[in-house]
Scaffold this motif. Structure first.
Motif, PDB file in Angstrom:
ATOM      1  N   LEU A 163     113.407  50.518  -3.736  1.00  0.00           N
ATOM      2  CA  LEU A 163     114.468  51.402  -3.435  1.00  0.00           C
ATOM      3  C   LEU A 163     114.375  52.682  -4.061  1.00  0.00           C
ATOM      4  O   LEU A 163     115.255  53.652  -3.601  1.00  0.00           O
ATOM      5  N   LEU A 189     127.917  34.054  -1.777  1.00  0.00           N
ATOM      6  CA  LEU A 189     126.949  34.862  -1.101  1.00  0.00           C
ATOM      7  C   LEU A 189     126.276  35.012  -2.055  1.00  0.00           C
ATOM      8  O   LEU A 189     125.620  36.479  -2.944  1.00  0.00           O
ATOM      9  N   LEU A 204     126.722  50.699   5.922  1.00  0.00           N
ATOM     10  CA  LEU A 204     125.481  49.759   6.309  1.00  0.00           C
ATOM     11  C   LEU A 204     125.756  48.452   6.636  1.00  0.00           C
ATOM     12  O   LEU A 204     127.443  48.674   7.235  1.00  0.00           O
TER      13      LEU A 204
HETATM   14  C1  HEC Z   1     124.889  37.321   3.917  1.00  0.00           C
HETATM   15  C2  HEC Z   1     123.418  38.381   3.268  1.00  0.00           C
HETATM   16  C3  HEC Z   1     123.439  39.637   2.253  1.00  0.00           C
HETATM   17  C4  HEC Z   1     123.420  39.320   0.887  1.00  0.00           C
HETATM   18  C5  HEC Z   1     124.323  38.326   0.471  1.00  0.00           C
HETATM   19  C6  HEC Z   1     123.422  40.362   0.414  1.00  0.00           C
HETATM   20  N1  HEC Z   1     122.858  41.702   1.373  1.00  0.00           N
HETATM   21 FE1  HEC Z   1     122.133  43.396   0.641  1.00  0.00          FE
HETATM   22  N2  HEC Z   1     121.554  43.952   3.004  1.00  0.00           N
HETATM   23  C7  HEC Z   1     121.479  42.458   3.748  1.00  0.00           C
HETATM   24  C8  HEC Z   1     121.702  43.126   5.037  1.00  0.00           C
HETATM   25  C9  HEC Z   1     121.692  42.993   6.576  1.00  0.00           C
HETATM   26  C10 HEC Z   1     120.665  44.723   5.087  1.00  0.00           C
HETATM   27  C11 HEC Z   1     121.023  45.659   5.605  1.00  0.00           C
HETATM   28  C12 HEC Z   1     121.748  46.559   5.866  1.00  0.00           C
HETATM   29  C13 HEC Z   1     121.879  47.148   7.330  1.00  0.00           C
HETATM   30  O1  HEC Z   1     120.656  48.192   7.031  1.00  0.00           O
HETATM   31  O2  HEC Z   1     122.850  47.936   7.942  1.00  0.00           O
HETATM   32  C14 HEC Z   1     121.196  44.689   3.325  1.00  0.00           C
HETATM   33  C15 HEC Z   1     121.418  46.051   2.775  1.00  0.00           C
HETATM   34  C16 HEC Z   1     121.339  46.424   1.015  1.00  0.00           C
HETATM   35  C17 HEC Z   1     120.958  47.828   0.604  1.00  0.00           C
HETATM   36  C18 HEC Z   1     120.466  48.520   0.938  1.00  0.00           C
HETATM   37  C19 HEC Z   1     119.436  48.895   1.227  1.00  0.00           C
HETATM   38  C20 HEC Z   1     118.124  49.817   2.140  1.00  0.00           C
HETATM   39  O3  HEC Z   1     116.993  49.837   2.040  1.00  0.00           O
HETATM   40  O4  HEC Z   1     118.946  51.288   2.317  1.00  0.00           O
HETATM   41  C21 HEC Z   1     121.285  47.226  -0.984  1.00  0.00           C
HETATM   42  C22 HEC Z   1     120.182  48.198  -1.964  1.00  0.00           C
HETATM   43  C23 HEC Z   1     121.198  45.474  -1.206  1.00  0.00           C
HETATM   44  N3  HEC Z   1     121.577  44.725   0.275  1.00  0.00           N
HETATM   45  C24 HEC Z   1     121.438  45.370  -1.993  1.00  0.00           C
HETATM   46  C25 HEC Z   1     121.723  43.666  -2.666  1.00  0.00           C
HETATM   47  C26 HEC Z   1     122.357  42.745  -3.505  1.00  0.00           C
HETATM   48  C27 HEC Z   1     122.204  43.807  -4.724  1.00  0.00           C
HETATM   49  C28 HEC Z   1     123.212  42.305  -3.014  1.00  0.00           C
HETATM   50  C29 HEC Z   1     123.514  40.879  -4.421  1.00  0.00           C
HETATM   51  C30 HEC Z   1     124.922  41.355  -4.935  1.00  0.00           C
HETATM   52  C31 HEC Z   1     123.231  41.498  -1.251  1.00  0.00           C
HETATM   53  N4  HEC Z   1     122.775  42.628  -1.472  1.00  0.00           N
HETATM   54  C32 HEC Z   1     123.190  40.656  -0.949  1.00  0.00           C
HETATM   55  C33 HEC Z   1     122.221  41.515   3.924  1.00  0.00           C
HETATM   56  C34 HEC Z   1     122.576  40.681   3.223  1.00  0.00           C
END
Ligand code: HEC
Length: 398
Positions: free
Chosen positions: A78, A50, A108
């Motif tokens: 951010l 991932l 989240l």
């Molecule tokens: C499988 C898909 C997926 C992966 C892989 C993923 N994310 Fe996310 N991420 C999301 C989703 C969907 C959200 C929104 C969740 C929500 O709004 O509740 C999110 C939200 C976030 C947020 C919060 C953003 C906000 O505006 O509040 C951050 C920071 C973040 N991700 C960083 C990362 C980082 C750094 C990595 C790798 C280490 C990562 N993500 C890997 C799907 C992913």
């Protein structure tokens, strides 16, 4: 059809796949160069592969996937408050990754994995995301964009020759100003640890016949520098190095070639023939008793070979064994330079004036350049027998 007995050098290629780079950059973590090392979980269930960039995009600009909205996570976004949440700081960012809490403390969505990353890794990620915008435009100025050929101590002259050939090829295209920018080609002696590539947009090519060390590729990609056009390496490297645009056909083209041509590839007679186009096929074949292999023909795609010991075991198998791999799509340095120059021109044109590394990579990935009847840019175009090298590991016994 080219018949090459390149077993020794092939062992060299496979043996040179060392461990990945030492110190981890935020870019390498974000783009999942070692995704399997990451302790990610979704709803408590461990996950592999991932990579952040897989969901949030290579440039962290976010995406819409069906009804789900994946937010942008570049540093600027951010650090700004949004209607849905307050601003993030490094501590809130770390909490989001580890505990899955938004900056306001709400959980989240489950789709955002939880990451058991160490503090230094999270710091590196935050730093990377903070610098991402500048990073995406490295080497880009108002009137020019800079590309480099990476030289190593052993191939300095060849790298310089490739650079000159790129200049020639660019002139042959009419030295275009693409979206108001001219392209500049430099050659840089690659000490991956140095900051020599800081002012480079992308690295082009590798010289036919010289080994473009995977160590150098690793180091460049870990720094977020796109690399367009190294010669063929096993598929393991293709998956591991997401920012590299290969100029040889992919696995499915080779599998297709083998299934169409298997009959004419083997040495004849009424031998039983087995193909391996995937690692799983190969493992199944290597698990067969010796007696079942004796007197058969094995036709194996290079993409099925994952480790040097696979290759050793194949070479020892009591069967006629042919290894099939894509030939480089160029016969000479000038041909490589012509291909690279047109990829650069088309990639720049398609990226538009708002040029970023991610836009450029996406454009080059999509573009296909006809060369000897085959698509380039990592494509899976049609193949003829001129497009493959056949390596006979063991001739048929008669
Ligand atoms: C499988 C898909 C997926 C992966 C892989 C993923 N994310 Fe996310 N991420 C999301 C989703 C969907 C959200 C929104 C969740 C929500 O709004 O509740 C999110 C939200 C976030 C947020 C919060 C953003 C906000 O505006 O509040 C951050 C920071 C973040 N991700 C960083 C990362 C980082 C750094 C990595 C790798 C280490 C990562 N993500 C890997 C799907 C992913």
């Amino acid at each position: 059809m080219r018949h090459c007995l390149l077993v020794v050098s092939l062992f060299g290629v496979l043996a040179s796949i060392g461990p990945a780079i030492g110190g981890e950059s935020g870019s390498a973590i974000f783009r999942g160069m070692r995704a399997s090392d990451r302790a990610a979980t979704i709803a408590g269930v461990p996950q592999t592969g991932l990579r952040c960039s897989g969901c949030h995009g290579r440039d962290a600009s976010g995406a819409v996937a069906g009804s789900a909205v994946i937010p942008p996570v570049d540093g600027r976004t951010l650090r700004e408050p949004a209607p849905t949440r307050p601003a993030y700081d490094p501590a809130l960012f770390a909490r989001a990754l580890r505990d899955g809490l938004r900056s306001d403390g709400r959980p989240l969505a489950l789709a955002m994995p939880r990451y058991g990353l160490e503090e230094a890794q999270i710091d590196a990620l935050w730093l990377f995301l903070s610098q991402l915008e500048a990073d995406e435009r490295r080497g880009v100025e108002a009137g020019r964009v800079r590309f480099a050929v990476a030289a190593q101590p052993g191939n300095r002259e060849e790298a310089e020759a490739l650079r000159l050939s790129l200049e020639r090829a660019w002139r042959a295209l009419g030295s275009p100003d693409v979206n108001g920018r001219r392209a500049e080609f430099v050659s840089i002696l690659a000490d991956p640890a140095s900051r020599a590539f800081d002012d480079v947009f992308a690295v082009l090519g590798s010289e036919p016949g010289t080994a473009f060390g995977t160590g150098l590729l690793d180091a460049l990609v870990a720094q977020g520098i796109p690399v367009v056009g190294p010669a063929h390496l096993p598929s393991r490297d293709r998956e591991r190095l997401p920012d590299v645009v290969w100029l040889t056909p992919g696995e499915s083209a080779l599998a297709d070639f083998i299934s169409r041509n298997a009959g004419t590839l083997r040495d004849a007679g009424d031998r039983v023939e087995r193909h391996a186009t995937s690692a799983r096929d190969l493992a199944a074949i290597l698990a067969l008793p010796e007696a079942d292999l004796a007197g058969t023909s094995l036709i194996v795609s290079i993409f099925a070979v994952k480790t040097p010991s696979d290759l050793e075991r194949l070479a020892e198998a009591p069967a006629e064994t042919l290894l099939v791999r894509p030939a480089p799509p160029f016969a000479s340095r000038d041909e490589l330079a012509d291909l690279l120059a047109s990829l650069v021109r088309d990639g720049l044109a398609e990226s538009g004036r708002d040029l970023t590394r991610t836009r450029f990579l996406e454009a080059v990935d999509r573009s296909t350049v006809g060369i000897r009847g085959r698509s380039a840019g990592g494509g899976d175009g049609p193949m003829s027998s001129d497009d493959v090298d056949l390596i006979r590991l063991r001739p048929a016994r008669r």
